[in-house]
Write a protein that holds these residues in place. Sequence first.
Motif, PDB file in Angstrom:
ATOM      1  N   ASN A 668       0.753  -1.327   0.208  1.00  0.00           N
ATOM      2  CA  ASN A 668       0.057  -0.239   0.282  1.00  0.00           C
ATOM      3  C   ASN A 668       0.878   1.322  -0.013  1.00  0.00           C
ATOM      4  OD1 ASN A 668      -2.503  -1.470  -0.082  1.00  0.00           O
ATOM      5  ND2 ASN A 668      -2.355  -1.864   2.061  1.00  0.00           N
ATOM      6  N   LEU A 764     -10.432  -0.427  -8.690  1.00  0.00           N
ATOM      7  CA  LEU A 764     -10.527   0.949  -9.165  1.00  0.00           C
ATOM      8  C   LEU A 764     -11.785   1.264 -10.072  1.00  0.00           C
ATOM      9  CD1 LEU A 764      -6.648   1.931  -9.764  1.00  0.00           C
ATOM     10  CD2 LEU A 764      -8.280   2.271  -7.568  1.00  0.00           C
ATOM     11  N   CYS A 767     -14.713   1.531  -8.105  1.00  0.00           N
ATOM     12  CA  CYS A 767     -14.818   2.887  -7.288  1.00  0.00           C
ATOM     13  C   CYS A 767     -15.480   4.019  -8.079  1.00  0.00           C
ATOM     14  CB  CYS A 767     -13.660   3.120  -6.733  1.00  0.00           C
ATOM     15  SG  CYS A 767     -13.320   4.768  -6.214  1.00  0.00           S
ATOM     16  N   ARG A 816     -16.128  15.513  -1.815  1.00  0.00           N
ATOM     17  CA  ARG A 816     -15.731  14.180  -1.859  1.00  0.00           C
ATOM     18  C   ARG A 816     -14.274  14.140  -2.028  1.00  0.00           C
ATOM     19  NH1 ARG A 816     -19.752  10.624  -3.977  1.00  0.00           N
ATOM     20  NH2 ARG A 816     -18.129   9.147  -4.326  1.00  0.00           N
ATOM     21  N   THR A 817     -13.615  12.592  -1.485  1.00  0.00           N
ATOM     22  CA  THR A 817     -12.251  12.686  -1.369  1.00  0.00           C
ATOM     23  C   THR A 817     -11.665  12.501  -3.066  1.00  0.00           C
ATOM     24  OG1 THR A 817     -12.445  11.205   0.864  1.00  0.00           O
ATOM     25  CG2 THR A 817     -10.397  10.915  -0.599  1.00  0.00           C
ATOM     26  N   LYS A 820      -7.486   8.666  -4.129  1.00  0.00           N
ATOM     27  CA  LYS A 820      -7.457   7.160  -3.765  1.00  0.00           C
ATOM     28  C   LYS A 820      -6.496   6.450  -4.046  1.00  0.00           C
ATOM     29  CE  LYS A 820     -10.498   2.935  -3.864  1.00  0.00           C
ATOM     30  NZ  LYS A 820     -10.474   3.129  -2.288  1.00  0.00           N
ATOM     31  N   ASP A 821      -5.845   5.917  -2.923  1.00  0.00           N
ATOM     32  CA  ASP A 821      -4.692   5.283  -2.706  1.00  0.00           C
ATOM     33  C   ASP A 821      -4.897   3.709  -2.483  1.00  0.00           C
ATOM     34  OD1 ASP A 821      -3.166   7.450  -3.489  1.00  0.00           O
ATOM     35  OD2 ASP A 821      -2.168   7.691  -1.156  1.00  0.00           O
ATOM     36  N   GLU A 822      -4.683   3.003  -3.700  1.00  0.00           N
ATOM     37  CA  GLU A 822      -4.892   1.519  -3.498  1.00  0.00           C
ATOM     38  C   GLU A 822      -3.767   0.684  -3.856  1.00  0.00           C
ATOM     39  OE1 GLU A 822      -8.538  -1.867  -4.205  1.00  0.00           O
ATOM     40  OE2 GLU A 822      -8.875   0.119  -4.668  1.00  0.00           O
ATOM     41  N   ARG A 826      -2.108   5.579  -7.382  1.00  0.00           N
ATOM     42  CA  ARG A 826      -2.963   6.502  -6.917  1.00  0.00           C
ATOM     43  C   ARG A 826      -3.944   7.023  -8.001  1.00  0.00           C
ATOM     44  NH1 ARG A 826       0.143  11.252  -3.889  1.00  0.00           N
ATOM     45  NH2 ARG A 826      -0.110   9.529  -1.990  1.00  0.00           N
TER      46      ARG A 826
END
Length: 869
Positions: A668, A764, A767, A816-817, A820-822, A826
């Motif tokens: 991560n 992703l 998402c 909103r965020t 998003k790091d997954e 990123r």
Amino acid sequence: LKLEMPAINLDGEVTVLATVPEVVQSLKSCAVTWQKLISRVLQEQLKKVPQGNGPLAEIDLWREKCATLSALTEQIKLPEVQKALEILQGAESEFTGDLQIVLSDLKKHHVEAQDNVKFLSTLEHHLKNLSTGTGADVISNAIPSLLNALRLVWVMSQHYNKDECMGSLLEGISWEISERVRKFVDLQTLFREDIAAAKIKVTEAKATLEQWKKCYFTTCIQVEESGSERFWKFDVKRLFEKTDYMASVCQELHDVFQVTEELYNIFIPELTTVTENPKGVNKLQREVNIIISPLEHLTFDPFSMESAHDWALVIEEFREDVTVDNVKQIFVQNLKHPPLYKTHPPVAGAIAWSRFLLHGIQHTIIRFQEVEELLASEHGKEVKQKYLQVAKKMKEYEDQKYHQWRERTEQMLPLLLKDTLLTVSSLTEEPVTTKKSICFTLNFSPEIQEIIIETKYMEQLGLPVPEMARYVALQEDKYLGYTSKLKAMLDRYHKLMDMMNEAETKLLDDYIQELWKILKAGHKRLTWKSVGIGEFIVQCTQTIGKFELLVLQIHNISKDISSKLQSIETTNLFKFPRSKNGDKLPGAKEFFDYVKCEQVKDVEHMVRKYSAISQLLIEVEGRVANTKSGKSPKLASYYAYWEHRIYQVLTQSIVKNLQAFNAAVLENVPLLQIEAVVSVPEVTLQPNASEIEKMTVQAIQNCVEVTKHFVRWMHGTCIECPPQHVKADEVVTFSFYSDVSQSPLIIEQAVLITGNVHKLLASLNKCLNQWKRYDPVWKSDKGAVLDRLAAEKPACVTFDEHLQFYMKVAQEVTQRTLIKDEQFIRLQLAPLASVVQENAKGWVMSLGKLLNELAREELFRLQDEIQVG
């Protein structure tokens, strides 16, 4: 001890009194007196030693110290003394500093004394049992609990865990135990007691002394295992030299009583059948008791180490005074396995043992002969007859042992000397000519050495020995020298052979065959009677030395090759770019381009290392085959060995790099960034999932294709294979790629990485589904919607609902965020949010404009109606 107080009045504030010269001067005088008194007391206490050798004296010493120091400490705490010290300190008296140092020393020593008294008091009960308990069992039972308590003191005490303190206490305990045993085993009364009771008493005393030592070493181990930083490392000699000696004396006393008991059992019951004359009875009793009479009337303390020599003489004299029956019993019981000195051989040692026993009973019989009435009696005749029978059996035993040895020696020695110097064996069933597992063993029979030793001792016993045995015995030093040098030579040979791997064994096969040819003389031609043994050892040693030098040279070159292979194997082929401007990460294409660019640089370094290996192998060729062609037939298998090693290293390098890349994918920690964008009518990734997966696959392929730069060697050489022209316009280069790329491990890692990336991109994309709620913002046909509203001319409420919806969307997306790091990606959602917000604002503007136009039209219509009316 009393501190002198000043005669002046100290009523008032400290700060005021500190400015009065008369007060300060008077207190200074007192301070000097206090300082001298306390210093003197401390010096006196430090010089004090225990008033006695026992451990209780140690407790009394610390109690006395504690009482003295407590008396001074309590006076220092008095209010008037404390106020005087405060006044002197407020007046900044020059004496205050020195006095404070002395007071600090007093406090330190007082605390130490209190702590020591507290912990030593826990030992007092055990020590009293030790010093006043009656019976050896009480003392023995007190020792384990005492040492356990000492261990706790050592671990828990802040002051008594010093070597000098605990060592002194342990020495006192050792002294107390020895004194208790000395009183318990009182030789003045011991020999007057029943023999069985006396045996029990000395046995218990010995057990007590041994218990002390055993418990001490058990406690030492417990202290170490307890985690204490300080171990028990006291002078064992000071603690146990005396008690060990006393234990040995107790054992000797037990032996005395045992033999005495046997003597009485043998002679006394038969005495009444010999004569009824009391005088004869008394004589025989005196003869029996004469053995122990020196022990009953000692003029020295047997437990004193200063009398050890005298005691040893008494015991030695006692041991010499044995009876025929005793010796006969010993002889019969040990006939088959006689006790021998460490240096005595079996046969000569057995004969010497038999003669020693015979000498002992001869001494006893001579003493019996001095008592005429004894030998004249039936019992005396019986004793004499027993002596003659035992002596005859001992002589027969000696003669049998000697003749058996002589016969065997004359038969076996010539055969043993015909043995070859070496024997050969192989650890495998394969031909030994191709294996390093051949084993040469020294073939010097232990029987020869035994015959030599037997011969020497037989001559010392005055027995004739065979001439050949005497000759061999005279050559003992020569044989020992040969065996020592041969063993050292063989150890060096086997160590050298063990140093080589299979490839090196094949490489040096000619040298090994030459060495074997020399060594075989030792197991086929040379025997222990040969005259060329020395020259054989020199030749073998020189040849092994030359071979050893060659092996070491090859090993040094092998280390250089292995170092280069290690560098190749550990090369990082997935170097990632560092983020720019803090949180700014590279895009997907920039990321994978960077990885590829760094791979190109690293491959150049790896190839240089690889190319240098051929030169190193040519150096080996020069040392082994005296050529430098890179294609010597003698090194064909050695080239193949290293080429296989290179294949293994390249495969391992690719596998490790792919594993590292997979770990980076799953970790991560974002390494690259992509964006979410609107591609009407859908929300998608930029670059899209398919493109990213292609980049990933290409990165894996680039990593594996690194091996294309490692050109294979021509068969049987270490020379790189030149490019092959298959067709006019096609050139083929033979590299490790075709083999490495087929490795199941590499294929497995490639599938694993692509699968993990695919799962990540799917996650992703999932998402992005959360943004479908905003589809109307960009999917709806704005022109059609506005035309419909213009035609319908709905109420303002309808317009208000539409306006509220789009205004809410424009505001909501800003909250909103947007990142998003997954795993290693990123996802930047800001571009998508911006598009949604701009579209929402466009709707608000368009609806507002339409509403304005409809309102103007309605206004003009109303105006016209008013004018008409």
